[in-house]
Design an enzyme around this catalytic site. Structure first.
Site, PDB file in Angstrom:
ATOM      1  N   GLY A  37     -31.893  -5.638  74.679  1.00 20.91           N
ATOM      2  CA  GLY A  37     -30.353  -5.163  74.812  1.00 20.91           C
ATOM      3  C   GLY A  37     -30.613  -4.201  74.132  1.00 20.91           C
TER       4      GLY A  37
ATOM      5  N   ASP B 159     -35.813 -12.580  76.350  1.00 21.40           N
ATOM      6  CA  ASP B 159     -34.893 -12.862  76.311  1.00 21.40           C
ATOM      7  C   ASP B 159     -34.676 -13.366  77.773  1.00 21.40           C
ATOM      8  OD1 ASP B 159     -32.704 -10.693  77.335  1.00 21.40           O
ATOM      9  OD2 ASP B 159     -33.327  -9.754  75.947  1.00 21.40           O
TER      10      ASP B 159
ATOM     11  N   ASP C 257     -34.534 -18.533  77.396  1.00 21.99           N
ATOM     12  CA  ASP C 257     -33.511 -19.013  76.639  1.00 21.99           C
ATOM     13  C   ASP C 257     -33.990 -19.439  75.633  1.00 21.99           C
ATOM     14  OD1 ASP C 257     -30.864 -20.167  75.933  1.00 21.99           O
ATOM     15  OD2 ASP C 257     -30.151 -19.371  77.834  1.00 21.99           O
TER      16      ASP C 257
ATOM     17  N   THR D  33     -24.946 -19.556  72.109  1.00 19.57           N
ATOM     18  CA  THR D  33     -25.966 -19.171  72.346  1.00 19.57           C
ATOM     19  C   THR D  33     -26.470 -18.462  70.161  1.00 19.57           C
ATOM     20  OG1 THR D  33     -25.439 -18.112  73.959  1.00 19.57           O
ATOM     21  CG2 THR D  33     -26.521 -16.105  72.737  1.00 19.57           C
TER      22      THR D  33
ATOM     23  N   THR E 271     -24.309  -9.598  60.922  1.00 20.71           N
ATOM     24  CA  THR E 271     -23.587  -7.752  61.365  1.00 20.71           C
ATOM     25  C   THR E 271     -22.318  -7.785  60.644  1.00 20.71           C
ATOM     26  OG1 THR E 271     -21.414  -7.356  63.066  1.00 20.71           O
ATOM     27  CG2 THR E 271     -22.445  -9.633  62.748  1.00 20.71           C
ATOM     28  N   ASP E 272     -22.067  -6.249  60.005  1.00 24.81           N
ATOM     29  CA  ASP E 272     -21.292  -6.029  58.858  1.00 24.81           C
ATOM     30  C   ASP E 272     -19.867  -7.709  59.340  1.00 24.81           C
ATOM     31  OD1 ASP E 272     -20.131  -4.727  60.220  1.00 24.81           O
ATOM     32  OD2 ASP E 272     -20.027  -3.081  60.079  1.00 24.81           O
ATOM     33  N   GLU E 273     -19.638  -7.464  61.174  1.00 29.30           N
ATOM     34  CA  GLU E 273     -18.406  -8.115  60.966  1.00 29.30           C
ATOM     35  C   GLU E 273     -17.443  -9.513  60.262  1.00 29.30           C
ATOM     36  OE1 GLU E 273     -16.626  -7.444  64.694  1.00 29.30           O
ATOM     37  OE2 GLU E 273     -18.033  -5.686  65.856  1.00 29.30           O
TER      38      GLU E 273
ATOM     39  N   TYR F 221     -16.838 -13.885  67.606  1.00 27.66           N
ATOM     40  CA  TYR F 221     -17.947 -13.187  67.639  1.00 27.66           C
ATOM     41  C   TYR F 221     -18.587 -13.333  66.101  1.00 27.66           C
ATOM     42  CZ  TYR F 221     -20.885  -9.380  66.972  1.00 27.66           C
ATOM     43  OH  TYR F 221     -22.476  -8.915  66.800  1.00 27.66           O
TER      44      TYR F 221
ATOM     45  N   LYS G  11     -20.680 -15.378  64.297  1.00 23.26           N
ATOM     46  CA  LYS G  11     -22.742 -14.180  63.943  1.00 23.26           C
ATOM     47  C   LYS G  11     -22.628 -14.902  62.143  1.00 23.26           C
ATOM     48  CE  LYS G  11     -24.597 -11.589  64.892  1.00 23.26           C
ATOM     49  NZ  LYS G  11     -26.307 -11.989  65.571  1.00 23.26           N
TER      50      LYS G  11
ATOM     51  N   ARG H  92     -14.780   2.271  61.926  1.00 20.95           N
ATOM     52  CA  ARG H  92     -15.544   1.926  61.691  1.00 20.95           C
ATOM     53  C   ARG H  92     -16.726   2.305  61.052  1.00 20.95           C
ATOM     54  NH1 ARG H  92     -13.427  -2.050  62.604  1.00 20.95           N
ATOM     55  NH2 ARG H  92     -13.050  -3.208  64.175  1.00 20.95           N
TER      56      ARG H  92
HETATM   57  P1  NAD Z   1     -26.820  -6.684  73.548  1.00 22.92           P
HETATM   58  O1  NAD Z   1     -25.775  -8.012  74.087  1.00 22.92           O
HETATM   59  O2  NAD Z   1     -26.679  -5.491  74.005  1.00 22.92           O
HETATM   60  O3  NAD Z   1     -28.037  -7.799  73.636  1.00 22.92           O
HETATM   61  C1  NAD Z   1     -28.310  -9.473  73.536  1.00 22.92           C
HETATM   62  C2  NAD Z   1     -29.516  -9.423  74.267  1.00 22.92           C
HETATM   63  O4  NAD Z   1     -30.049 -10.447  73.220  1.00 22.92           O
HETATM   64  C3  NAD Z   1     -29.469  -9.209  75.858  1.00 22.92           C
HETATM   65  O5  NAD Z   1     -31.198  -8.447  76.566  1.00 22.92           O
HETATM   66  C4  NAD Z   1     -29.568 -10.552  76.216  1.00 22.92           C
HETATM   67  O6  NAD Z   1     -30.213 -10.723  77.809  1.00 22.92           O
HETATM   68  C5  NAD Z   1     -30.370 -11.573  74.948  1.00 22.92           C
HETATM   69  N1  NAD Z   1     -29.383 -12.958  75.580  1.00 22.92           N
HETATM   70  C6  NAD Z   1     -28.587 -13.199  75.401  1.00 22.92           C
HETATM   71  N2  NAD Z   1     -28.272 -14.486  75.347  1.00 22.92           N
HETATM   72  C7  NAD Z   1     -29.742 -14.995  74.788  1.00 22.92           C
HETATM   73  C8  NAD Z   1     -30.349 -15.694  75.196  1.00 22.92           C
HETATM   74  N3  NAD Z   1     -29.161 -17.167  74.953  1.00 22.92           N
HETATM   75  N4  NAD Z   1     -31.808 -16.236  74.840  1.00 22.92           N
HETATM   76  C9  NAD Z   1     -31.986 -15.025  75.056  1.00 22.92           C
HETATM   77  N5  NAD Z   1     -31.832 -13.975  74.761  1.00 22.92           N
HETATM   78  C10 NAD Z   1     -30.583 -14.010  75.373  1.00 22.92           C
HETATM   79  O7  NAD Z   1     -26.593  -6.397  72.177  1.00 22.92           O
HETATM   80  P2  NAD Z   1     -27.042  -5.323  70.781  1.00 22.92           P
HETATM   81  O8  NAD Z   1     -25.849  -4.312  70.644  1.00 22.92           O
HETATM   82  O9  NAD Z   1     -28.179  -5.747  71.197  1.00 22.92           O
HETATM   83  O10 NAD Z   1     -26.902  -6.542  69.343  1.00 22.92           O
HETATM   84  C11 NAD Z   1     -28.526  -6.801  69.528  1.00 22.92           C
HETATM   85  C12 NAD Z   1     -27.807  -7.718  67.918  1.00 22.92           C
HETATM   86  O11 NAD Z   1     -28.066  -7.396  67.366  1.00 22.92           O
HETATM   87  C13 NAD Z   1     -26.683  -8.887  67.624  1.00 22.92           C
HETATM   88  O12 NAD Z   1     -27.206  -9.767  67.186  1.00 22.92           O
HETATM   89  C14 NAD Z   1     -25.613  -8.532  67.163  1.00 22.92           C
HETATM   90  O13 NAD Z   1     -24.812  -9.326  66.422  1.00 22.92           O
HETATM   91  C15 NAD Z   1     -26.283  -7.219  65.908  1.00 22.92           C
HETATM   92  N6  NAD Z   1     -26.023  -6.214  65.450  1.00 22.92           N
HETATM   93  C16 NAD Z   1     -26.117  -4.934  66.708  1.00 22.92           C
HETATM   94  C17 NAD Z   1     -25.265  -4.114  65.658  1.00 22.92           C
HETATM   95  C18 NAD Z   1     -24.553  -3.138  67.556  1.00 22.92           C
HETATM   96  O14 NAD Z   1     -23.831  -2.347  66.864  1.00 22.92           O
HETATM   97  N7  NAD Z   1     -24.504  -3.019  68.477  1.00 22.92           N
HETATM   98  C19 NAD Z   1     -24.904  -4.225  64.532  1.00 22.92           C
HETATM   99  C20 NAD Z   1     -24.917  -5.290  64.092  1.00 22.92           C
HETATM  100  C21 NAD Z   1     -25.661  -6.214  64.329  1.00 22.92           C
END
Ligand code: NAD
Length: 325
Positions: free
Chosen positions: A10, A33, A59, A98, A123-125, A151, A155, A215
Site C-alpha cells: 500500500g 499483503d 491475508d 480487516t 492513526t490520529d483519527e 474507519y 482503528k 488536517r
Molecule cells: P493503503 O490502503 O494504501 O494500504 C493498505 C494495504 O493493506 C494494501 O497494500 C492492501 O492490499 C493491504 N491489505 C488490506 N487488507 C489486507 C488484508 N486483509 N490482509 C493483508 N493485506 C491487506 O493504506 P495506507 O494509507 O498505506 O495506510 C496503511 C496504514 O497506515 C493503515 O493502517 C492506516 O490506518 C495507517 N495510517 C495511514 C495514514 C495515511 O495518511 N495514509 C496516516 C496514519 C496512519
C-alpha cells in the site's frame, strides 16, 4: 533483523519497505499483503529483486499463514488495513474484519511465537475531532479515544487491542498515531492524488462542505522514519503521536494544488459534506521528539506538496490504471 511488514504494497507500507531497505542494510523484510484494491506490486518494483526482500501473498486473517511468516521474523510492523473513510461509510463490516479481527490475529500469532516485537501503525483519527474555535488544542497520547467514522472506530478498536496485548500478555507492543500523509504511491481515491489526477484530466475537484476541515499533513517518508525509530527504540506499551505541525484546511490545500498546476478556482466543485466529517485533527508530537529524537526532515510545505504533485504528473502510467478500477 528480519521484519514482517503487513500491507507493504500500500501507500505507507511501500514507502516504509523502500526506506527501511535503504537506511538499514542489515534488515530483511517479508511483506505480507493480500493485494486488495489499494495494494499494488508496482509500488515496489524497484526493490523486488533485492535478496533482503520477499513478498508473500496472503491475508492477515489467515492464522496459519500469520504463524508461519511471524515465526520466520523477529518483529512485526503492521500497516495492513482498510484505509479509506468514505469506503467505511458504505461498507463498515469490511473494516471490522480487516482492521479489528486481522490485527487481533496477528497479535495472537506474535504472542504464540514467543513474543515478537510489534509496532501497530494507528492513526490520529482515533482521537476524534477538535473544534475549529479552539486552535490551541492538540491531541496528546493521553487524549480520549473517540473515533467517529467506522474507519476511525475500527482503528481505535485495533489500537486498544494492541495495547491490551501488552497489558495482559506483556507482548512487546508500541502503537503509533500519525496524522495525514502525503507523497508518492498514494491510491488515487485519497484527496491529494484524486485532486491532482482530476486536474491533469481537466476535471473538477469535489470539495466537501465548507472546506474548513483541518488536517495536519506529514510527508510519508517522515512517517516511515518515525516508525523505524519506534521499532528500534520505542518502549513496550507506549503510544507515540507522529505529526508534521503543518495544519491546512481542505480549502487551503485545494487552492495550493490548483496554483501548483496553474488551474483556476472554478475547478472546485462543492459537494455535500461527508457524514460525521471530523472538523480538525492536530497532533502534539513532542513525546517522540523528546524521547526518540525524531523530527520531520523532508522539505517544508508548500515545496513538499509541489514535489508530490510533480510525482503524480510524472507517473501518469502508474495512476491511470488505478483510476479506472
Ligand atoms: P493503503 O490502503 O494504501 O494500504 C493498505 C494495504 O493493506 C494494501 O497494500 C492492501 O492490499 C493491504 N491489505 C488490506 N487488507 C489486507 C488484508 N486483509 N490482509 C493483508 N493485506 C491487506 O493504506 P495506507 O494509507 O498505506 O495506510 C496503511 C496504514 O497506515 C493503515 O493502517 C492506516 O490506518 C495507517 N495510517 C495511514 C495514514 C495515511 O495518511 N495514509 C496516516 C496514519 C496512519
Amino acid at each position: 533483523m528480519r521484519i514482517l511488514v503487513t500491507g507493504g504494497c500500500g501507500f505507507v507500507g511501500s514507502n516504509f519497505v523502500r526506506l527501511a531497505l535503504s537506511l538499514r542494510p542489515e534488515w530483511q523484510i517479508v511483506n505480507l499483503d493480500n493485494l486488495s484494491y489499494s495494494g499494488n506490486l508496482e509500488n515496489l518494483r524497484d526493490v523486488e529483486s533485492d535478496p533482503r526482500y520477499r513478498f508473500v501473498h496472503g491475508d492477515i486473517n489467515d492464522y496459519a499463514l500469520d504463524m508461519e511468516t511471524i515465526g520466520q521474523c523477529d518483529s512485526v510492523v503492521h500497516f495492513a488495513a482498510e484505509s479509506h473513510v468514505d469506503r467505511s461509510i458504505y461498507n463498515p463490516r469490511r473494516f471490522i474484519e480487516t482492521n479489528v479481527l486481522g490485527t487481533q490475529t496477528l497479535l495472537e500469532c506474535s504472542r504464540r511465537s514467543g513474543g515478537k516485537r510489534f509496532v501497530h501503525v494507528s492513526t490520529d483519527e482515533v482521537y476524534g475531532s477538535l473544534p475549529l474555535e479552539r486552535p490551541e488544542l492538540r491531541f496528546t497520547e493521553e487524549s480520549p479515544i473517540t473515533g467517529n467514522s467506522p474507519y476511525a472506530a475500527s482503528k481505535a478498536a485495533s489500537d486498544l487491542i494492541a495495547l491490551s496485548y501488552h497489558r495482559t500478555f506483556e507482548l512487546n507492543v508500541s502503537v503509533t498515531r500519525c496524522s495525514n500523509n502525503f507523497g508518492a504511491f498514494q491510491y488515487p481515491e485519497k484527496v491529494i492524488p484524486l485532486f491532482v489526477t482530476n486536474l491533469i484530466d481537466d476535471k473538477t475537484v469535489p470539495l466537501y462542505g465548507d472546506g474548513k476541515n483541518i488536517r495536519d499533513w506529514l510527508h510519508v517518508e517522515d512517517h516511515c522514519e518515525a516508525l523505524i525509530a519506534v521499532l528500534e527504540c520505542g518502549v513496550a506499551g507506549r503510544v507515540y503521536n507522529i505529526g508534521g505541525d503543518n495544519e491546512r484546511s481542505n480549502l487551503e490545500l485545494t487552492h495550493s494544488i490548483l496554483d501548483i498546476l496553474g488551474k483556476t478556482r472554478d475547478r472546485i466543485q462543492p459537494v455535500t459534506d461527508r457524514p460525521g466529517h471530523d472538523r480538525r485533527y492536530a497532533i502534539d508530537a513532542s513525546r517522540i521528539s523528546d524521547e526518540l529524537g525524531w523530527l520531520p526532515t523532508r522539505s517544508a510545505w508548500p515545496e513538499a506538496l509541489a514535489n508530490t504533485v510533480k510525482w503524480y504528473t510524472e507517473h501518469e502510467k502508474w495512476w491511470r490504471r488505478l483510476k479506472v478500477k
